[in-house]
Write a protein that holds these residues in place. Sequence first.
Motif, PDB file in Angstrom:
ATOM      1  N   ALA A  70      36.107  21.906  24.652  1.00 35.44           N
ATOM      2  CA  ALA A  70      36.985  23.066  24.881  1.00 35.44           C
ATOM      3  C   ALA A  70      38.429  22.666  25.171  1.00 35.44           C
ATOM      4  O   ALA A  70      39.368  23.392  24.816  1.00 35.44           O
ATOM      5  N   GLU A  71      38.639  21.501  25.804  1.00 39.73           N
ATOM      6  CA  GLU A  71      40.003  21.081  26.152  1.00 39.73           C
ATOM      7  C   GLU A  71      40.660  20.268  25.043  1.00 39.73           C
ATOM      8  O   GLU A  71      41.773  19.791  25.203  1.00 39.73           O
ATOM      9  N   TYR A  99      40.461  21.490  18.316  1.00 43.69           N
ATOM     10  CA  TYR A  99      39.126  22.077  18.484  1.00 43.69           C
ATOM     11  C   TYR A  99      38.562  22.555  17.147  1.00 43.69           C
ATOM     12  O   TYR A  99      37.447  22.202  16.765  1.00 43.69           O
ATOM     13  N   GLY A 134      34.925  27.991  16.863  1.00 42.55           N
ATOM     14  CA  GLY A 134      33.666  27.447  17.366  1.00 42.55           C
ATOM     15  C   GLY A 134      32.517  28.416  17.187  1.00 42.55           C
ATOM     16  O   GLY A 134      31.417  28.032  16.765  1.00 42.55           O
ATOM     17  N   ARG A 135      32.760  29.680  17.495  1.00 44.61           N
ATOM     18  CA  ARG A 135      31.691  30.682  17.376  1.00 44.61           C
ATOM     19  C   ARG A 135      31.286  30.890  15.914  1.00 44.61           C
ATOM     20  O   ARG A 135      30.103  31.040  15.600  1.00 44.61           O
ATOM     21  N   GLN A 180      43.396  30.972  17.500  1.00 44.92           N
ATOM     22  CA  GLN A 180      42.023  31.492  17.495  1.00 44.92           C
ATOM     23  C   GLN A 180      40.998  30.355  17.417  1.00 44.92           C
ATOM     24  O   GLN A 180      39.977  30.452  16.719  1.00 44.92           O
ATOM     25  N   ALA A 181      41.267  29.284  18.164  1.00 36.77           N
ATOM     26  CA  ALA A 181      40.379  28.123  18.121  1.00 36.77           C
ATOM     27  C   ALA A 181      38.990  28.473  18.642  1.00 36.77           C
ATOM     28  O   ALA A 181      37.975  28.014  18.097  1.00 36.77           O
ATOM     29  N   ALA A 182      38.911  29.275  19.709  1.00 40.34           N
ATOM     30  CA  ALA A 182      37.605  29.627  20.263  1.00 40.34           C
ATOM     31  C   ALA A 182      36.751  30.364  19.239  1.00 40.34           C
ATOM     32  O   ALA A 182      35.531  30.162  19.148  1.00 40.34           O
ATOM     33  N   LEU A 227      30.720  23.479  22.067  1.00 41.98           N
ATOM     34  CA  LEU A 227      31.543  24.653  22.391  1.00 41.98           C
ATOM     35  C   LEU A 227      32.285  24.468  23.699  1.00 41.98           C
ATOM     36  O   LEU A 227      33.487  24.766  23.808  1.00 41.98           O
ATOM     37  N   ARG A 228      31.585  23.954  24.735  1.00 41.99           N
ATOM     38  CA  ARG A 228      32.229  23.745  26.035  1.00 41.99           C
ATOM     39  C   ARG A 228      32.740  22.324  26.191  1.00 41.99           C
ATOM     40  O   ARG A 228      33.771  22.094  26.789  1.00 41.99           O
TER      41      ARG A 228
END
Length: 555
Positions: A98-99, A103, A31-32, A26-28, A94-95
Motif C-alpha cells: 500500500a505504501e 502500486y 489493486g481491486r 486511482q492506485a487503490a 493489497l495492504r
Amino acid sequence: MKTLLLLLPCIPIASAILVRLLPARQAALAGRISVGAIVLTALVALVLLIGMVSGQPAAALGGPDHALLLLDPLSTLMALVISAISLVVHVYSLRYMAEEPRYAHFFALLDLMTASLLLMVSAGNLILLLVVWHMIGVLLYFLLGFETRSRSAQRYALWTLLTYRFGDIPMVLAAVLLYHAYGTFSLPLMFERLAADPSLSVFGLPVVLTAGALIALSAFARSAQFMLHTWLPYTMEGPTPVSALMHAGIVNAGAFIINRFAPLYIHAGPVLHWVFIVGLVTALIGSMLMLIQNDIKKSLGYSTMGQMGFMIMECGVGAFSLAIFHLIAHGLFKGTLFLSAGGVIGDARHSDKVPKSGVYTFVVERQASASKPSWFAMAVLTVAVPAVMLLLTHWLIASDIFQEQGAVVLLFFGWITGAQLLYTIHRMETTDPWRMVTLAVFSLLIIVVGYSLMSYAFGVFLYPEESMRQAIYAAAGISRPWFYALIALMTLVILGGWLFVYRSDRDDDALRTSPLWIRVYTHLSRELYVSDLYSLFGRGLLRGSAQLNRWLRWL
C-alpha cells in the motif's frame, strides 16, 4: 470449454492493460480491479477442472495439427493451482504494497506473470511454449528488481535473469531438434509421430535422448538444481509477495515441463536416471545448507531448493504424478510460509522485542527434560515405522511390492525423513518426549499413506491410460542388482546416522570440537564455495575480455 480455455490467460492480460491505463491517483482501484480479475480467472480454472474431472475429453484449441492451447488434465489442474496461489498473493499485496509509489505498476506485473504462467501450462505448440518460458524469466527480473533503490535487489534480479537465459538455451535447442526430426510444432502431433518412431536420429544424435537431456537441463535451471541454484537463496531483496509467488509457483516449472514431455521421457530412460541423481544431490545439499542459515528468508530459500530436489528426484524414479502433487503441496505451503515470514519481518521492524509464541517458548525457552528416549528405542522405531508404511501402502495399491521400483525408493526416502524427525525429537529437550514420539509416528503414518494414495489418485487423473503409467515407471526402472544396492545403501545411511547419534550422546563435546566436525561446518557455512566459484569465473571472464579488447585495438 475451449472458449473458457481461451479466456483463462486473456482475463489477467486485460486486467494488466486496464490497471496501467488508470490515472495515478486511482492506485487503490487498480489493486481491486486486479484482485477481481484473478478471482474470475480462478473461477474459470475451477470450471475447467470440474469439467475435466467429470469426463470432458482432452482437446486442443486449433486442432491436433495446429494446436494453440491444450485442454487436458495437466493444464486444467495446473491452471487452478496457479490462479489460486496468484489470488492469495494478490490479496496479500493489497495492504503489504500500500505504501509503494508504483502500486498499480506492481499489480500490472503480477497480472502479466499470472497470464504467462497460465499460457505456459496450457501451451499446445513449441513456439508458444518457448515464448512464455522466456517471458516468465523477463517478468521475474522486473518483479525481483522492483525496488530500484536497492543495488543488491538489482544485482540478484540480473543474476536470476542470466541463469534463466542460460536455462532457455537447451529448451530452444530441444525444440529445434524435435521440429527438425518430426516436422511439426504442435505438441499432440509431435507426440503422435514420436510414439510411431522413437528411435529417430538427426546428425548421428538420438533425438529422444538428446531432446530429453536438453529439456531436463532447462528444468534444472528453472527449478534451482545444484550448481544452478545460486540465484534462488539470494533473491530475497524483492517484495515478499514476489518471493511467495516465485517459491510457490515459478520455481516449480521443472516438474511441470518434464510432465508435459512425458510421452518423450518414456523412451528416454537413461535421462531419467540422470534426473534422479541430480535431484538427489540437490535435495541433500539444499537441506544441509538450510540448517545453518541465520536469515529466515534465506533459510526458506534453501528449503525450497531441497524440496525442488525431491520433486525432480520423483520425476527421476518415474513418479511423475507424485511430482505434480508435491508441486501443489509445496506451492501452497511455501507461499503461505513466505507471506507469514513477511508479516513477522514487518512486525519486527516496528518493534525490537522478540515476539513470544508457543513455538518460541518450546524451541528457545527449553524446558527441562523429565526423561529421554534411548537411542536404541528410537533406532528400532525408525526401522519399524517405514517397514509398516511400505507394506501398508503397497497392500492398498499393488500386491507386487516391487512392481514400481520408484515408489519403493521414495518410501525409503520417507524412511530417511522419518529418521530425521525422530532424531530431532531424540535431541529435543521436552517435558514429555514419548508423547512427542507417538504424535510424530502417527503423523508420519498419515502423511506417507495419504501421500501414496494421493499420488495414485493423481496418476489416474493425469495419465488415465494404465499403459502410460506403467511405461513411465518402466522407463525409470533400473536393474534388480542396482535396485537392491540402492536400498542397501539407504539402510546403511540410516544405521550410520543412529550410530552417530549414539556416539554424540556418549561423547558430545569431543565430537563437536573434532577437526572433522569443524571442517564440515566451515565448508557448509561457506555454502560449498559455489558462489565463490562463479565469482572467480566471472573475474576470469572479465580479465579475458579486457585482454581480447586490447588485442583487437591493434587490428
